[in-house]
Design a protein around this motif. Structure first.
Motif, PDB file in Angstrom:
ATOM      1  N   ARG A  32       0.823  -1.218   0.000  1.00 17.13           N
ATOM      2  CA  ARG A  32       0.000   0.000   0.000  1.00 17.13           C
ATOM      3  C   ARG A  32       0.851   1.258   0.000  1.00 17.13           C
ATOM      4  O   ARG A  32       1.916   1.298   0.608  1.00 17.13           O
ATOM      5  CB  ARG A  32      -0.870   0.034   1.254  1.00 17.13           C
ATOM      6  CG  ARG A  32      -2.116  -0.757   1.128  1.00 17.13           C
ATOM      7  CD  ARG A  32      -2.960  -0.584   2.379  1.00 17.13           C
ATOM      8  NE  ARG A  32      -3.487  -1.875   2.733  1.00 17.13           N
ATOM      9  CZ  ARG A  32      -3.078  -2.600   3.753  1.00 17.13           C
ATOM     10  NH1 ARG A  32      -2.144  -2.159   4.553  1.00 17.13           N
ATOM     11  NH2 ARG A  32      -3.614  -3.777   3.981  1.00 17.13           N
ATOM     12  N   VAL A 315      -8.517  -3.498   7.220  1.00 16.04           N
ATOM     13  CA  VAL A 315      -8.020  -3.088   5.898  1.00 16.04           C
ATOM     14  C   VAL A 315      -7.373  -4.271   5.148  1.00 16.04           C
ATOM     15  O   VAL A 315      -7.397  -4.316   3.912  1.00 16.04           O
ATOM     16  CB  VAL A 315      -6.994  -1.935   6.092  1.00 16.04           C
ATOM     17  CG1 VAL A 315      -6.137  -1.738   4.881  1.00 16.04           C
ATOM     18  CG2 VAL A 315      -7.717  -0.644   6.449  1.00 16.04           C
ATOM     19  N   THR A 316      -6.861  -5.231   5.911  1.00 15.27           N
ATOM     20  CA  THR A 316      -6.113  -6.336   5.292  1.00 15.27           C
ATOM     21  C   THR A 316      -6.935  -7.046   4.213  1.00 15.27           C
ATOM     22  O   THR A 316      -8.087  -7.415   4.438  1.00 15.27           O
ATOM     23  CB  THR A 316      -5.678  -7.356   6.377  1.00 15.27           C
ATOM     24  OG1 THR A 316      -4.827  -6.672   7.276  1.00 15.27           O
ATOM     25  CG2 THR A 316      -4.924  -8.534   5.771  1.00 15.27           C
ATOM     26  N   SER A 318      -8.209  -5.864   1.534  1.00 16.40           N
ATOM     27  CA  SER A 318      -9.187  -5.069   0.787  1.00 16.40           C
ATOM     28  C   SER A 318      -8.487  -4.216  -0.276  1.00 16.40           C
ATOM     29  O   SER A 318      -7.505  -3.528   0.029  1.00 16.40           O
ATOM     30  CB  SER A 318      -9.947  -4.165   1.756  1.00 16.40           C
ATOM     31  OG  SER A 318     -10.737  -3.269   1.025  1.00 16.40           O
ATOM     32  N   ASP A 320      -9.767  -1.650  -1.717  1.00 20.12           N
ATOM     33  CA  ASP A 320     -10.091  -0.254  -1.419  1.00 20.12           C
ATOM     34  C   ASP A 320     -10.104  -0.074   0.103  1.00 20.12           C
ATOM     35  O   ASP A 320     -11.044  -0.481   0.782  1.00 20.12           O
ATOM     36  CB  ASP A 320     -11.469   0.076  -2.018  1.00 20.12           C
ATOM     37  CG  ASP A 320     -11.910   1.500  -1.681  1.00 20.12           C
ATOM     38  OD1 ASP A 320     -11.157   2.211  -0.978  1.00 20.12           O
ATOM     39  OD2 ASP A 320     -13.005   1.890  -2.123  1.00 20.12           O
ATOM     40  N   ALA A 321      -9.024   0.541   0.617  1.00 17.68           N
ATOM     41  CA  ALA A 321      -8.865   0.657   2.082  1.00 17.68           C
ATOM     42  C   ALA A 321      -9.974   1.479   2.731  1.00 17.68           C
ATOM     43  O   ALA A 321     -10.208   1.361   3.934  1.00 17.68           O
ATOM     44  CB  ALA A 321      -7.504   1.269   2.400  1.00 17.68           C
ATOM     45  N   ALA A 323     -13.239   1.473   1.737  1.00 11.70           N
ATOM     46  CA  ALA A 323     -14.569   0.960   1.361  1.00 11.70           C
ATOM     47  C   ALA A 323     -15.488   0.933   2.588  1.00 11.70           C
ATOM     48  O   ALA A 323     -15.018   0.709   3.708  1.00 11.70           O
ATOM     49  CB  ALA A 323     -14.423  -0.446   0.786  1.00 11.70           C
ATOM     50  N   SER A 325     -17.424  -1.279   3.717  1.00  9.93           N
ATOM     51  CA  SER A 325     -17.381  -2.528   4.494  1.00  9.93           C
ATOM     52  C   SER A 325     -16.173  -2.543   5.435  1.00  9.93           C
ATOM     53  O   SER A 325     -16.246  -3.042   6.555  1.00  9.93           O
ATOM     54  CB  SER A 325     -17.340  -3.731   3.554  1.00  9.93           C
ATOM     55  OG  SER A 325     -16.178  -3.633   2.747  1.00  9.93           O
ATOM     56  N   VAL A 326     -15.036  -1.966   4.989  1.00 11.15           N
ATOM     57  CA  VAL A 326     -13.830  -1.909   5.830  1.00 11.15           C
ATOM     58  C   VAL A 326     -14.118  -1.054   7.061  1.00 11.15           C
ATOM     59  O   VAL A 326     -13.822  -1.439   8.199  1.00 11.15           O
ATOM     60  CB  VAL A 326     -12.633  -1.317   5.032  1.00 11.15           C
ATOM     61  CG1 VAL A 326     -11.458  -1.016   5.946  1.00 11.15           C
ATOM     62  CG2 VAL A 326     -12.225  -2.242   3.895  1.00 11.15           C
ATOM     63  N   ASP A 329     -16.477  -2.686   9.514  1.00  8.28           N
ATOM     64  CA  ASP A 329     -15.772  -3.710  10.312  1.00  8.28           C
ATOM     65  C   ASP A 329     -14.981  -3.056  11.439  1.00  8.28           C
ATOM     66  O   ASP A 329     -14.972  -3.521  12.573  1.00  8.28           O
ATOM     67  CB  ASP A 329     -14.773  -4.500   9.443  1.00  8.28           C
ATOM     68  CG  ASP A 329     -15.474  -5.528   8.578  1.00  8.28           C
ATOM     69  OD1 ASP A 329     -16.697  -5.720   8.758  1.00  8.28           O
ATOM     70  OD2 ASP A 329     -14.800  -6.127   7.715  1.00  8.28           O
TER      71      ASP A 329
END
Ligand SMILES: Cc1cc2nc3c(=O)[nH]c(=O)nc-3n(C[C@H](O)[C@H](O)[C@H](O)COP(=O)(O)OP(=O)(O)OC[C@H]3O[C@@H](n4cnc5c(N)ncnc54)[C@H](O)[C@@H]3O)c2cc1C
Length: 391
Positions: A32, A315-316, A318, A320-321, A323, A325-326, A329
């Motif tokens: 990243r 973030v792991t 994904s 798109d960091a 997003a 959903s991230v 979570d």
């Protein structure tokens, strides 16, 4: 909105305090592109942080264990002394790390040393760009967040991490509501050299005006965090170093023999802050941008480092960091821990401040139970470290 094109990164972290630096180290993985924005400031003001076992292991994974060990002292025993003058005063309670199978509850280190060690490590990472300027504008866009500020060309990030402390600009830009409050207390901080060995024991005196804690550092040195009402704090802070040392020696019942001040002293007004949520619109909050409370039970920075661990996990994997959903979570993972710690520290601090018989009774009974009931002691010790070894 500016029309200048912006450099693209995956993650931009605003704020290079200990928590922002730890986030930079944790998130600069999996190829990243990460930017850390803000000056690395390491003022010495006597403030130390007790890194609990879980935090210590996390920092060790960054490859800074040896550097930290040179500057940190282990906390093998934590002693609580009821110095409140209450009718239900109890004998001191001691917790030993060995009772829950640990070498130490944690390690105490000067905040300035910790920050410097993390910054030195961060400077060696190729995927991490360190930008020493302050961020001045944060503009959410459809697929990212645009940052501009002092001495750097605008940046656009898929995820912006607010590690910018109590008055977080990221929090304001994300529209996250916060509640903050003040306590009628000021924390005095200092580092002392002393005649006797501390034997790796940290001692917290619970007084009517707030706790006075003395925490080991390497050698015959310890740090002080002493919470007092503003008037008393100003009077003690006004003493010269020699008189201040004598006053502290008396307060800690000459536990460590003669004391001398070693280095600058600090004075921090006490308050708390909580947020309605930890993320919104491609922005996530960590550390004091998300939670502030008084330094009781060594929780603040440790909670911030647990934010870092949870964000890194979310973030792991994904692409798109930032997003939704991230961020969902991350929010889910942190809500309970953050709320419980903020509430528990606030409650403990208020019972100490309250001149109330029921509060005295509860505290007296609590300390008595802690000293007598083995499983309860171990539960409390594990709870104090929760998120670390004893999860
Ligand atoms: C007396 C005292 C004792 C404590 N003891 C302990 C302890 O034993 N254990 C423990 O776990 N915790 C302890 N704490 C709490 C701990 O010190 C804090 O939780 C921790 O330092 C917070 O770190 P942070 O990185 O979140 O915030 P900060 O250290 O406030 O860092 C925020 C950073 O963001 C930067 N910044 C702000 N705005 C911008 C911007 N617009 N652009 C770029 N950069 C920006 C600032 O310059 C700063 O460098 C203690 C606190 C006090 C007051």
């Amino acid at each position: 909105m500016s029309t200048q094109t912006a450099d693209q990164v995956d993650i931009a972290i605003v704020g290079a305090g200990a928590v922002g630096l730890a986030a930079a180290l944790a998130l600069s993985r999996e190829g990243r592109r990460v930017a850390l924005l803000g000056p690395v400031a390491t003022p010495r003001d006597g403030r130390t942080v007790a890194l609990l076992d879980g935090s210590w292991r996390m920092l060790a994974e960054f490859g800074v264990r040896e550097a930290l060990l040179e500057k940190a002292a282990p906390l093998e025993v934590m002693r609580l002394v009821d110095d409140s003058g209450s009718l239900f005063r109890q004998p001191p309670v001691e917790f030993r790390a060995s009772e829950i199978g640990l070498e130490a509850f944690g390690w105490n280190i000067e905040n300035a040393d910790l920050t410097r060690i993390l910054a030195d490590k961060a400077g060696t990472l190729s995927g991490l760009r360190m930008v020493p300027g302050f961020v001045r504008a944060i503009e959410p866009e459809a697929d990212g967040v645009r940052l501009s500020g002092e001495g750097f060309a605008p940046l656009k990030a898929r995820l912006v991490v607010g590690a910018d402390g109590r008055n977080s600009q990221v929090r304001a830009a994300a529209g996250i509501a916060s509640r903050d409050w003040r306590y009628p207390q000021i924390a005095l901080t200092a580092i002392f050299e002393h005649a006797r060995d501390h034997r790796d024991i940290s001692t917290e005196f619970h007084t009517r005006k707030g706790p006075c804690t003395i925490v080991p550092l390497p050698g015959r040195r310890s740090s002080l965090v002493w919470l007092l009402d503003p008037q008393a704090a100003e009077a003690v802070a006004a003493l010269d170093d020699a008189a201040f040392a004598r006053r502290v020696e008396k307060q800690v019942q000459s536990l460590l023999g003669a004391m001398t001040v070693a280095g600058p002293r600090g004075k921090v007004p006490m308050g708390g802050l909580s947020v309605e949520r930890l993320s919104a619109g491609r922005m996530a909050l960590i550390g004091e941008a998300a939670h502030v409370f008084p330094p009781i039970g060594a929780q603040g920075l440790n909670l911030g480092l647990r934010d870092v661990a949870a964000l890194s996990e979310a973030v792991t994997g994904s692409a798109d960091a930032g997003a939704p959903s991230v961020l969902a979570d991350y929010d889910r993972a942190r809500q309970t821990d953050v709320r419980l710690r903020t509430g528990a520290v606030d409650m403990l601090n208020r019972t100490l401040l309250a001149d109330l018989l029921p509060a005295d009774l509860m505290r007296g009974a609590g300390l008595l139970a802690l000293s007598r009931i083995g499983p309860l002691r171990r539960l409390v010790m594990r709870q104090g470290l929760a998120g670390g070894a004893a999860r």
